[in-house]
Design a protein around this motif. Structure first.
Motif, PDB file in Angstrom:
ATOM      1  N   GLU A 163       0.832  -1.205   0.000  1.00 57.52           N
ATOM      2  CA  GLU A 163       0.000   0.000   0.000  1.00 57.52           C
ATOM      3  C   GLU A 163       0.864   1.251   0.000  1.00 57.52           C
ATOM      4  N   ASN A 164       1.955   1.236   0.782  1.00 59.62           N
ATOM      5  CA  ASN A 164       2.843   2.404   0.827  1.00 59.62           C
ATOM      6  C   ASN A 164       3.539   2.619  -0.509  1.00 59.62           C
ATOM      7  N   GLU A 165       3.958   1.534  -1.149  1.00 60.48           N
ATOM      8  CA  GLU A 165       4.625   1.657  -2.447  1.00 60.48           C
ATOM      9  C   GLU A 165       3.649   2.133  -3.515  1.00 60.48           C
ATOM     10  N   LEU A 166       2.414   1.641  -3.473  1.00 67.02           N
ATOM     11  CA  LEU A 166       1.397   2.125  -4.405  1.00 67.02           C
ATOM     12  C   LEU A 166       1.101   3.598  -4.177  1.00 67.02           C
ATOM     13  N   SER A 167       1.023   3.986  -2.901  1.00 67.85           N
ATOM     14  CA  SER A 167       0.762   5.391  -2.573  1.00 67.85           C
ATOM     15  C   SER A 167       1.872   6.285  -3.101  1.00 67.85           C
ATOM     16  N   SER A 168       3.108   5.822  -2.973  1.00 64.72           N
ATOM     17  CA  SER A 168       4.244   6.592  -3.484  1.00 64.72           C
ATOM     18  C   SER A 168       4.204   6.666  -5.004  1.00 64.72           C
ATOM     19  N   LEU A 169       3.859   5.548  -5.645  1.00 65.69           N
ATOM     20  CA  LEU A 169       3.808   5.510  -7.109  1.00 65.69           C
ATOM     21  C   LEU A 169       2.774   6.494  -7.642  1.00 65.69           C
ATOM     22  N   PHE A 170       1.621   6.572  -6.976  1.00 61.86           N
ATOM     23  CA  PHE A 170       0.542   7.431  -7.463  1.00 61.86           C
ATOM     24  C   PHE A 170       0.617   8.853  -6.902  1.00 61.86           C
ATOM     25  N   TYR A 171       1.737   9.203  -6.286  1.00 62.51           N
ATOM     26  CA  TYR A 171       1.890  10.543  -5.711  1.00 62.51           C
ATOM     27  C   TYR A 171       1.669  11.665  -6.733  1.00 62.51           C
ATOM     28  N   PRO A 172       2.218  11.564  -7.964  1.00 67.26           N
ATOM     29  CA  PRO A 172       2.033  12.672  -8.918  1.00 67.26           C
ATOM     30  C   PRO A 172       0.688  12.647  -9.636  1.00 67.26           C
ATOM     31  N   THR A 173      -0.263  11.877  -9.143  1.00 67.72           N
ATOM     32  CA  THR A 173      -1.576  11.748  -9.778  1.00 67.72           C
ATOM     33  C   THR A 173      -2.659  12.147  -8.788  1.00 67.72           C
ATOM     34  N   PRO A 174      -3.913  12.218  -9.224  1.00 69.90           N
ATOM     35  CA  PRO A 174      -5.000  12.473  -8.271  1.00 69.90           C
ATOM     36  C   PRO A 174      -5.279  11.292  -7.347  1.00 69.90           C
ATOM     37  N   GLY A 175      -4.554  10.209  -7.467  1.00 68.86           N
ATOM     38  CA  GLY A 175      -4.781   9.012  -6.673  1.00 68.86           C
ATOM     39  C   GLY A 175      -5.131   7.840  -7.570  1.00 68.86           C
ATOM     40  N   ILE A 176      -5.399   6.703  -6.953  1.00 69.29           N
ATOM     41  CA  ILE A 176      -5.778   5.520  -7.729  1.00 69.29           C
ATOM     42  C   ILE A 176      -7.001   5.851  -8.576  1.00 69.29           C
ATOM     43  N   PRO A 177      -7.002   5.495  -9.857  1.00 67.36           N
ATOM     44  CA  PRO A 177      -8.122   5.865 -10.741  1.00 67.36           C
ATOM     45  C   PRO A 177      -9.471   5.396 -10.203  1.00 67.36           C
ATOM     46  N   LYS A 178     -10.481   6.207 -10.442  1.00 65.37           N
ATOM     47  CA  LYS A 178     -11.841   5.851 -10.016  1.00 65.37           C
ATOM     48  C   LYS A 178     -12.271   4.531 -10.648  1.00 65.37           C
ATOM     49  N   LEU A 179     -11.879   4.307 -11.893  1.00 63.13           N
ATOM     50  CA  LEU A 179     -12.217   3.066 -12.571  1.00 63.13           C
ATOM     51  C   LEU A 179     -11.696   1.859 -11.802  1.00 63.13           C
ATOM     52  N   TRP A 180     -10.512   2.001 -11.187  1.00 65.08           N
ATOM     53  CA  TRP A 180      -9.947   0.890 -10.409  1.00 65.08           C
ATOM     54  C   TRP A 180     -10.792   0.619  -9.174  1.00 65.08           C
ATOM     55  N   ARG A 181     -11.229   1.688  -8.521  1.00 66.73           N
ATOM     56  CA  ARG A 181     -12.075   1.506  -7.341  1.00 66.73           C
ATOM     57  C   ARG A 181     -13.398   0.850  -7.735  1.00 66.73           C
ATOM     58  N   ASP A 182     -13.943   1.237  -8.884  1.00 63.37           N
ATOM     59  CA  ASP A 182     -15.188   0.627  -9.363  1.00 63.37           C
ATOM     60  C   ASP A 182     -14.996  -0.863  -9.667  1.00 63.37           C
ATOM     61  N   CYS A 183     -13.787  -1.256 -10.017  1.00 56.06           N
ATOM     62  CA  CYS A 183     -13.482  -2.660 -10.313  1.00 56.06           C
ATOM     63  C   CYS A 183     -13.035  -3.431  -9.072  1.00 56.06           C
ATOM     64  N   GLN A 184     -13.152  -2.813  -7.899  1.00 56.99           N
ATOM     65  CA  GLN A 184     -12.743  -3.413  -6.622  1.00 56.99           C
ATOM     66  C   GLN A 184     -11.258  -3.799  -6.607  1.00 56.99           C
ATOM     67  N   PHE A 185     -10.430  -2.946  -7.218  1.00 52.38           N
ATOM     68  CA  PHE A 185      -8.989  -3.157  -7.159  1.00 52.38           C
ATOM     69  C   PHE A 185      -8.553  -3.206  -5.691  1.00 52.38           C
ATOM     70  N   PRO A 186      -7.658  -4.129  -5.296  1.00 54.46           N
ATOM     71  CA  PRO A 186      -6.888  -5.051  -6.137  1.00 54.46           C
ATOM     72  C   PRO A 186      -7.493  -6.450  -6.262  1.00 54.46           C
TER      73      PRO A 186
END
Length: 663
Positions: free
Chosen positions: A356-379
């Motif tokens: 989770e920390n590595e994903l958070s760091s990866l998505f730092y320059p973005t608005p966050g994990i894409p909404k589409l991913w949340r809609d797909c119940q990522f991960p």
């Protein structure tokens, strides 16, 4: 950003020298006794570009190169034409008309009385008219009123700068002595092309929060090794991107010394730092703003596609791409390489998974994990390791799923994440439009050879085992506990076809939206195949499929399909429906149901392969279409093309594994 033309409205009290300033600018010399109001004058870029570039290049910033911005980079933001509009204070109607059409105001005064009128009359009047334009304040006739003092930072300007945020810049000038005439004109242009107000709060003396956030994102993307510092190579890469030339090592070292003097003014701190830290980078840009080097900050920001409002340009986030409705969009080899490199870069502990920390760091320059991913119940939509971390296999599958469902989201996040191979479109590839034929009065789909991502709907009666099938697809096991699927569920994974070829399969359970989706022709057109499932141990399960296909016969018959008898490890029951499954599928001229159990890995793999076969060779799995002998050469060709399309994927994954072992 740059624009074709800007309108400069020159205003102020009578006799302050507005017309004289304009004529001195155009003619290059002082012209006495000119008319009170000049007609609009258009000045081309070519007339003043060399002079303006020289002004920018000689902007006094300690510790930076006087040629930080090349001619090519500067001229990119100088407007093609600038229109100067002379006005008369007595013509209020004409003045208001021009102000509403203007881009910037050149406000002129020349003595103590007209200076007082700036705060008592002109600025309140502009506000009352609702004119929201940047203002360049010009103290004219400085040769007669101020002697040799032509400083732009006189205390005389400070009260006005503090009171009126609209004032972008202040300058002393003299048309008679040709003092700062071109400089004042340039400041009017710069108020539009390189505005200070979005990035710097002159009252507080700090960069504004939006500018700090943008610069932090720039720093993050430029810090390639993620060690928290910009070393010389990283700084030089940024310099090249922003100013189209590499940075000199001496310039880099001078910046480090400058930052040391500001951060540690009372100590000697030379050569102790591995590079420019994030705080140092923000401080460096603050120094640029304080010293009037707005162009340097904007050069950095614009090279990362920031607009004047400090938002990312929509054309950068969403480049135009034409996709035929019958085509699909997939990652290109460049896209796969970028995603693999991104995974490796942020898998800091080299455990093969993104926490989770590595994903958070990866998505730092973005608005966050894409909404589409949340809609797909990522991960839960992809393969994760035993710790629940996203594996490289799952990471690539998720981006294939995203690109298939909504390529605009992939384009947007490629831009956010720093895809630097030109346009983010290069990270995608568009498949050929799917063609259709008609035979035996039946429309069916042509074979496809250039697709590596396939979408399959899983349809069946409640409790037929659809959810367990998805869990077995991802995890190789399933839960005995039954939980009805309410919302649609989707998952993606790479599978190995015959001969070792690889592709990505997207399985989608429709839940309570099943009827709505099956009635939606566009959704069915995007679907490559349908897997009709029933519980072979439940005698009432198959009748659900018969009724469903009868209800949606007009829309379902064109989509290739596969039938699967799930829970085959349990006792098989005779179906109580109108017709038995084997006879039903034979009458449809398609293969008999595959007998599948989540406990039988071989049967599962065979089902997934058969789904891909149905998607690539639709005529073999289209209900009601009599089979013809397959062309052996075509089948060979199909496998060759599928293999070629996935070579890049396998190569990249192999490279990643090799790099990890090498470490």
């Amino acid at each position: 950003m740059s624009q074709e033309s800007i309108r400069v409205i020159v205003c102020g009290d009578d006799n302050v020298g507005k017309s004289t300033l304009i004529s001195a600018l155009v003619k290059g010399e002082y012209i006495p006794n000119i008319q009170k109001k000049l007609p609009p004058i258009t000045i081309s870029n070519e007339d003043y570009s060399e002079c303006l570039i020289e002004l920018i290049s000689n902007s006094p910033v300690k510790g930076s190169s006087r040629n930080s911005i090349t001619d090519k980079r500067v001229s990119k933001y100088i407007p093609h034409t600038t229109v100067l509009i002379d006005t008369m204070s007595s013509d209020l109607v004409g003045l208001q008309k021009e102000l509403k059409r203007g881009d910037v105001i050149w406000l002129v005064y020349s003595d103590h009385y007209t200076y007082e009128r700036i705060s008592l009359h002109w600025m309140p009047m502009l506000r009352s008219l609702g004119v929201n334009l940047p203002v360049v304040l010009c103290a004219n006739k400085c040769d007669t009123t101020l002697g040799d003092d032509t400083s732009q930072n006189s205390d005389e300007f400070l009260p006005l700068l503090n009171e009126f945020k609209e004032i972008e810049a202040c300058v002393r000038s003299s048309a008679k002595q040709n003092i700062n005439v071109v400089e004042a004109f340039y400041m009017c242009q710069r108020a539009i092309t390189h505005p200070i107000s979005p990035i710097f709060d002159s009252k507080e003396g700090n960069l504004k929060p939006a500018a700090v956030a943008a610069l932090k994102r720039v720093f993050f993307l430029c810090d390639k090794d993620q060690d928290g510092y910009l070393n010389y190579q990283e700084f030089s890469s940024l310099h090249t991107k922003a100013f189209e030339r590499t940075a000199d090592i001496t310039e880099y070292e001078n910046i480090l010394r400058t930052l040391d003097r500001v951060i540690f003014p009372e100590t000697e701190q030379d050569g102790l730092h591995p590079g420019i830290s994030e705080d140092g980078f923000i401080l460096l840009n603050k120094i640029y703003a304080e010293r009037g080097r707005h162009e340097t900050i904007w050069g950095i920001l614009r090279s990362f596609s920031y607009t004047n409002s400090l938002s990312l340009d929509d054309k950068f986030l969403f480049p135009k791409i034409d996709v035929n409705p019958d085509s699909s969009v997939e990652l290109s080899p460049l896209g796969y390489r970028f995603m693999v490199d991104l995974f490796v870069k942020f898998d800091k502990d080299n455990d093969g998974g993104l926490s989770e920390n590595e994903l958070s760091s990866l998505f730092y320059p973005t608005p966050g994990i894409p909404k589409l991913w949340r809609d797909c119940q990522f991960p839960s939509s992809i393969v994760c390791n035993e710790s629940g971390y996203v594996t490289l296999q799952g990471w690539l599958a998720q981006w294939n799923l995203t690109t298939f469902l909504d390529y605009r989201t992939t384009l947007e996040y490629l831009s956010y994440l720093g895809f630097d191979e030109g346009s983010s479109i290069k990270a995608l590839q568009i498949t050929k439009p799917r063609k259709r034929r008609k035979k035996q009065n039946k429309v069916y789909r042509q074979p496809v050879f250039d697709r590596n991502v396939f979408n399959c709907f899983i349809i069946g009666a409640p409790k037929s085992g659809k959810t367990s099938l998805l869990e077995s697809f991802l995890k190789g096991n399933y839960s005995e506990m039954y939980s009805p699927t309410i919302q649609p569920r989707i998952c993606a994974k790479d599978i190995e076809l015959r001969g070792g070829k690889q592709c990505y399969l997207i399985l989608e359970e429709l839940g309570e939206l099943e009827s709505a989706i099956l009635e939606n022709k566009s959704r069915l057109d995007q679907c490559d195949a349908i897997c009709f499932t029933y519980d072979s141990s439940d005698p009432n399960s198959f009748q659900y499929l018969i009724d469903l296909r009868l209800k949606y016969e007009d829309t379902l018959d064109e989509v290739p399909c596969v039938f699967a008898a799930l829970k085959a490890d349990l006792d098989k029951q005779q179906q109580r429906g109108d017709i038995q499954p084997e006879i039903y599928t034979r009458d449809l001229s398609i293969n008999s149901p595959l007998h599948i159990s989540s406990n039988w890995a071989t049967s599962l793999n065979e089902l997934f392969i058969q789904i891909v076969d149905a998607a690539t060779m639709p005529s073999t799995a289209t209900a009601g279409l009599e089979k013809e002998p397959e062309n052996i050469n075509d089948e060979k060709y199909k496998h060759i093309v599928l293999a070629g399309g996935t070579i890049s994927i396998m190569t990249l994954v192999s490279l990643w594994i090799w790099r990890n072992h090498a470490k």
